[in-house]
Every structure is written in structure tokens, then in C-alpha cells.
Design a protein around this motif. Structure first.
Motif, PDB file in Angstrom:
ATOM      1  N   THR A   1      -3.608  -2.281   5.431  1.00 20.58           N
ATOM      2  CA  THR A   1      -3.897  -3.722   5.428  1.00 20.58           C
ATOM      3  C   THR A   1      -4.991  -4.006   4.397  1.00 20.58           C
ATOM      4  N   ASP A   2      -5.057  -5.262   3.959  1.00 16.80           N
ATOM      5  CA  ASP A   2      -6.107  -5.663   3.011  1.00 16.80           C
ATOM      6  C   ASP A   2      -7.476  -5.603   3.676  1.00 16.80           C
ATOM      7  N   LYS A   3      -7.493  -6.016   4.907  1.00 18.54           N
ATOM      8  CA  LYS A   3      -8.761  -6.125   5.622  1.00 18.54           C
ATOM      9  C   LYS A   3      -9.321  -4.761   6.016  1.00 18.54           C
ATOM     10  N   GLY A   4      -8.452  -3.817   6.292  1.00 16.95           N
ATOM     11  CA  GLY A   4      -8.901  -2.497   6.698  1.00 16.95           C
ATOM     12  C   GLY A   4      -9.533  -2.487   8.072  1.00 16.95           C
TER      13      GLY A   4
ATOM     14  N   GLU B   1      -6.714   0.816   8.302  1.00 16.81           N
ATOM     15  CA  GLU B   1      -7.544   0.901   7.103  1.00 16.81           C
ATOM     16  C   GLU B   1      -6.660   1.045   5.853  1.00 16.81           C
ATOM     17  N   LEU B   2      -5.653   1.898   5.969  1.00 16.26           N
ATOM     18  CA  LEU B   2      -4.853   2.194   4.782  1.00 16.26           C
ATOM     19  C   LEU B   2      -3.846   1.109   4.414  1.00 16.26           C
TER      20      LEU B   2
ATOM     21  N   GLY C   1      -8.600  -6.478  -0.421  1.00 15.70           N
ATOM     22  CA  GLY C   1      -8.868  -5.245   0.313  1.00 15.70           C
ATOM     23  C   GLY C   1      -9.978  -4.434  -0.325  1.00 15.70           C
TER      24      GLY C   1
ATOM     25  N   LYS D   1      -7.393   7.930  -2.458  1.00 14.76           N
ATOM     26  CA  LYS D   1      -8.331   7.721  -1.364  1.00 14.76           C
ATOM     27  C   LYS D   1      -9.073   8.993  -1.008  1.00 14.76           C
TER      28      LYS D   1
ATOM     29  N   PRO E   1     -17.939  -3.958   6.007  1.00 12.63           N
ATOM     30  CA  PRO E   1     -16.543  -3.756   5.580  1.00 12.63           C
ATOM     31  C   PRO E   1     -16.393  -3.191   4.157  1.00 12.63           C
ATOM     32  N   ASN E   2     -17.244  -3.648   3.255  1.00 14.87           N
ATOM     33  CA  ASN E   2     -17.113  -3.198   1.862  1.00 14.87           C
ATOM     34  C   ASN E   2     -18.471  -2.886   1.252  1.00 14.87           C
TER      35      ASN E   2
ATOM     36  N   PHE F   1       0.304   4.157  -2.666  1.00 19.55           N
ATOM     37  CA  PHE F   1      -0.104   5.507  -2.286  1.00 19.55           C
ATOM     38  C   PHE F   1       0.968   6.555  -2.556  1.00 19.55           C
TER      39      PHE F   1
ATOM     40  N   TYR G   1       0.820  -1.213   0.000  1.00 15.94           N
ATOM     41  CA  TYR G   1       0.000   0.000   0.000  1.00 15.94           C
ATOM     42  C   TYR G   1       0.852   1.260   0.000  1.00 15.94           C
TER      43      TYR G   1
ATOM     44  N   GLY H   1     -12.552  -0.025   8.580  1.00 13.38           N
ATOM     45  CA  GLY H   1     -13.867   0.609   8.500  1.00 13.38           C
ATOM     46  C   GLY H   1     -14.641   0.109   7.299  1.00 13.38           C
ATOM     47  N   THR H   2     -15.292   1.040   6.602  1.00 14.98           N
ATOM     48  CA  THR H   2     -16.024   0.680   5.384  1.00 14.98           C
ATOM     49  C   THR H   2     -15.282   1.226   4.171  1.00 14.98           C
ATOM     50  N   LEU H   3     -15.044   0.364   3.197  1.00 17.13           N
ATOM     51  CA  LEU H   3     -14.454   0.826   1.949  1.00 17.13           C
ATOM     52  C   LEU H   3     -15.529   0.789   0.871  1.00 17.13           C
TER      53      LEU H   3
END
Ligand code: ARG
Length: 445
Positions: free
Chosen positions: A277-280, A274-275, A367, A203, A222-223, A29, A25, A282-284
Motif C-alpha cells: 500500500t502507499d500508506k504502509g 507496508e509493502l 508512499g 527494499k 511514517p516517513n 518488486f 507494487y 511502519g516507518t519508511l
């Protein structure tokens, strides 16, 4: 680095799943030629209650060399200042009616909050510059009902970008001017979206107290994929009007942005997770990909699917895979970044239980929720399913959460969904554990 920042950086790093994700990431970024990093909206409530978490998270970004643009709100602060001054404050359609008197106080409050944030950032070693004019050109949105509220017609980003280039964080207040020079109050979410549209960042981030979009049980979703989930979500009674409005705006902005752009909603203290990791955390929200569904290989690009399977497992797929398996259904997302292959097995109680032969997601789609949304589609359509995974497969954690049960058998874990009959489970487990392999180690050939 101050010791509290150091401590947070350490804390943040320990919640991460793996260094390689962080690297992936970070590379994405910070790519120079690519999109800008991020526009971050910080609500007034966060400034009031979460300042220290906010500062440490932003200091962390600074440590890893990323410079976001910040847009802040100050709703609660403005309300309380207006109350102290005995100025009446009213809303129309969720917008604050802004008389010249309200505007004067709004300016004071916004500038105070802006300075406060900027100076706290500087204290933590993050260079920052305040912007409270010259960014948003507006026209009066609805003078008769709303007063001095602006709707944004253009955004001046040159100074902001120059500031970012110097590694300095621009902190932007939601204030605009009309062509005639009248200062106007702007909604901070609208300011964030207009700015993002001009900047085109990877983002767009909203830092909120809830840390994401909540479902009916108050759990964070999550998504959200606009093409796959939006229509359903917007109709749900538990999505309250404020969130509906935000989702509508998010949809509109994503439709006008490069597909790589996504919106994340999270809390200040979980921003790094959130930024990086794949899992994050919050909500993406992103556009997402539609799925192609087929009962035959016709219309499926076998070469692309083979590449996806091989890169996902880092193994070689049998050369006769497509002709040798008894296909039940194949699901592939339109960009071939995730796929699920179901095969026919045996008949039990008159209904065939499909075997989930492959579930693959490309590394760059992890992610984004592409795999999860395909998974959900498949389990929704097939009440009964079973599959296996090697003990070392990193997806086991995910499978444990989404399956009804599993059994360890030698090198495999066999999972199932929707099976309640003991004999049925036994047959499926037997089938799965004795099935031949269709992928082999690259270097074993
Ligand atoms: N780190 C990635 C990103 O920021 C993926 C985050 C996934 N987040 C989530 N809430 N599902 O783009």
C-alpha cells in the motif's frame, strides 16, 4: 495453501486500500531487469515471540511470487543459552564480547534458530535454505576488546542469488569467517546492510517488535527522508542511542544505493500492508527530495510542473495557468514528483492568507513520503492556509487529518489551518467556493 495461510492472506488483503496499489507494487518488486526484491532482517525477539505471524507473512510473499533473502539474529536466545551454561556474557559498545566459549554457543544457537525458521517455512510451503557459513568474509573487528567479533570485508552472494532464482528463500545467520578460516560472530544489522549493499535490493526491511521508529509520544513516524528530516531527528533527545546508531547506518547505506531503494521498519503481521500500500504500516526511510521554493516562476520548469499537475489530477491544466494566477509561493521537489502552489488572496487583519491552489504528488512517489514532507514544510512556514477539494478527491482523508477544520459547500469541501476568527473563516470559505476552476476533464475539451 494451508488453511491458516489462506486465512492470513485473506486478512492481509482486506487491510489493503485498493487492488491497484497492490498491483503497482507487485509489478515494481518483481521486475526482472530491475533491482532485487528485498533483504529482510528478523531479530531474535521476533523469532521467539512472533514466529507464526512471520511465517504467514513470508508465505504470503511466496504466494505472490516474491522471494526475499532473510538475515536473522538470535540475541535473546544466545543470552539465555549462555546463562543456562553459566557462561558470563558482556557487552562493549553494544557488541557482545565473544570469547571462544561464547562463540561455540553462539554457533549452536544461530544454527538452531536458522534450522527452526527454515523448517517452519518449509512446513508452510515456502522453500528455504539455510546459510551459516561462506557468506561474510571478515577481519577481527577489535580483538583485544571484542574477541571473536568480525567486521565484514566482503560478501559472497552468488549462492544466495542462485537460491533466490530458484524461488527458494535463503535464511542467513550472522556468522562470518576470517581469511585464515576463523569463524566469527557478526552483528546481524551489519550483516543485513553489507548484504544489501552487494545485492542492491528495492527494499531493506527490518521486522521489529515496535514496528517502526517511534516519536516522542511513542507513535510510529511514517516517513523519514534523509535529506529533509535526518539532521533534526538525530538531535532529538527522545531518539535513543540504539535507534540513533541504526539511523546512522541507514543513512550510510542509502547514500550508497540507487535512489529507488528504501528501508522499511515494520512488524511481521503488517509486512504486506507496508509493502503493497502507499500508506504502509511502519516507518519508511529513503533519501527523499529537496524542495525548490520560489515566489516567481523563474527557475521553475513550467512544462514539468504542468505535466505533474495534469498527471496527478488526470485533467488538463488551463493553458494560461502560470500567467493568470497571482502566485504567492511555489514549492516543488527537485525531481518534480510533488508540488504545492500557493496564491495570494485578500488582506485580512493586515496579513494575507494564502490559498493553497494545488497540491500534487506523482503516482510513483506516493508512499515514499515525498508529498507529506513537502506538505509539512508548507504548513510549518504558513501558519494560516486554506484550500478546497472535490468531495470525491481521495486526498480528503489526508486533509481531514491535517486541517484544523472544514466546511462542506456544494461540490467542495473547504479546509483551513490556523484560522480562529469566525469572519476570517467565512471570508476564506466564500473565496474558495466561488473560485474558478483551473483544471478540466481531459475529454471535455
Ligand atoms: N508500499 C511502499 C513500499 O514498501 C510504500 C510504503 C510506505 N510506508 C510507510 N511507512 N510510509 O515501498
Amino acid at each position: 495453501m494451508t488453511s491458516s495461510v489462506k486465512e492470513t492472506v485473506y486478512k492481509l488483503l482486506t487491510v489493503m486500500d485498493g487492488e491497484s496499489q497492490v498491483r503497482k507494487y507487485l509489478k515494481r518488486f518483481s521486475s526482472e531487469q530491475g533491482l532485487k526484491f528485498a533483504v529482510i532482517k528478523v531479530g531474535g525477539k521476533i523469532l521467539k515471540e512472533e514466529m507464526s505471524n512471520l511465517i504467514t507473512s513470508l508465505a504470503f510473499l511466496k504466494q505472490v511470487g516474491l522471494t526475499p533473502i532473510i538475515v536473522h539474529g538470535a540475541g535473546p536466545q544466545l543470552t539465555s543459552r549462555l546463562n543456562t551454561k553459566d557462561i558470563k556474557t558482556e557487552f562493549f559498545d553494544g557488541q557482545r564480547i565473544t570469547s571462544p566459549e561464547v562463540l561455540k554457543t553462539a554457533r549452536e544457537v544461530f544454527i538452531d534458530e536458522n534450522h527452526n525458521l527454515t523448517s517452519k517455512l518449509k512446513e508452510a510451503g515456502v522453500d528455504a535454505t539455510s546459510f551459516y557459513s561462506g557468506v561474510f568474509e571478515c577481519e577481527l573487528q577489535h580483538k583485544d576488546t571484542l574477541g571473536l567479533v568480525g567486521s565484514i570485508t566482503s560478501v559472497e552472494v552468488e549462492q544466495l542469488l542462485k537460491t533466490v532464482q530458484k524461488g527458494c528463500v535463503p535464511v542467513v545467520s550472522p556468522l562470518g569467517e576470517t581469511a585464515e578460516g576463523q569463524i566469527v560472530n557478526v552483528n546481524a544489522d551489519s550483516a543485513t546492510f553489507s548484504l544489501a549493499k552487494e545485492i542492491q535490493p528495492y527494499k531493506i526491511i527490518f521486522l521489529t517488535e515496535t514496528g517502526g521508529v517511534l516519536d516522542e509520544k511513542e507513535n510510529i513516524i511514517p516517513n523519514i527522508s534523509i535529506v529533509n528530516n535526518y539532521k533534526y531527528l538525530i538531535k532529538q533527545p527522545w531518539v535513543h542511542s540504539g535507534m540513533k546508531l541504526k539511523l546512522e547506518k541507514i543513512k550510510a547505506i542509502l547514500e550508497s544505493m540507487p535512489t529507488a531503494t528504501s528501508v522499511s521498519i515494520t512488524k511481521p503481521e503488517l509486512l504486506a500492508k507496508e509493502l503493497f500500500t502507499d500508506k504502509g504500516s511502519g516507518t519508511l526511510v529513503n533519501m527523499g527530495e529537496r524542495a525548490l521554493i520560489s515566489e516567481t516562476w523563474q527557475g521553475i520548469d513550467q512544462k514539468r510542473l504542468k505535466n505533474l499537475i495534469e498527471s496527478s489530477f488526470d485533467k488538463k491544466l488551463d493553458s494560461n495557468y502560470f500567467s493568470s494566477i497571482d502566485l504567492h509561493k511555489v514549492y516543488v521537489t527537485e525531481c518534480y514528483r510533488a508540488a504545492i502552489v500557493l496564491t495570494n488572496t485578500f488582506n485580512y487583519s493586515e496579513s494575507s492568507i494564502p490559498y493553497l491552489d494545488k497540491f500534487v504528488v506523482s503516482d510513483d512517489a506516493k508512499g515514499e513520503g515525498v508529498g507529506r514532507s513537502l506538505w509539512e514544510k508548507v504548513v510549518w512556514k504558513h501558519q494560516k492556509l486554506f484550500w478546497r477539494a472535490n468531495h470525491t478527491n481521495p486526498v480528503n482523508k489526508f486533509y481531514a487529518g491535517v486541517s484544523d477544520g472544514f466546511m462542506k459547500c456544494g461540490e467542495w469541501k473547504v479546509y483551513w489551518n490556523g484560522l480562529t476568527d469566525y469572519e476570517e473563516i467565512q471570508n476564506c470559505v466564500q473565496y474558495a467556493k466561488t473560485k474558478g476552476k483551473t483544471v478540466t476533464e481531459e475529454n471535455a475539451v
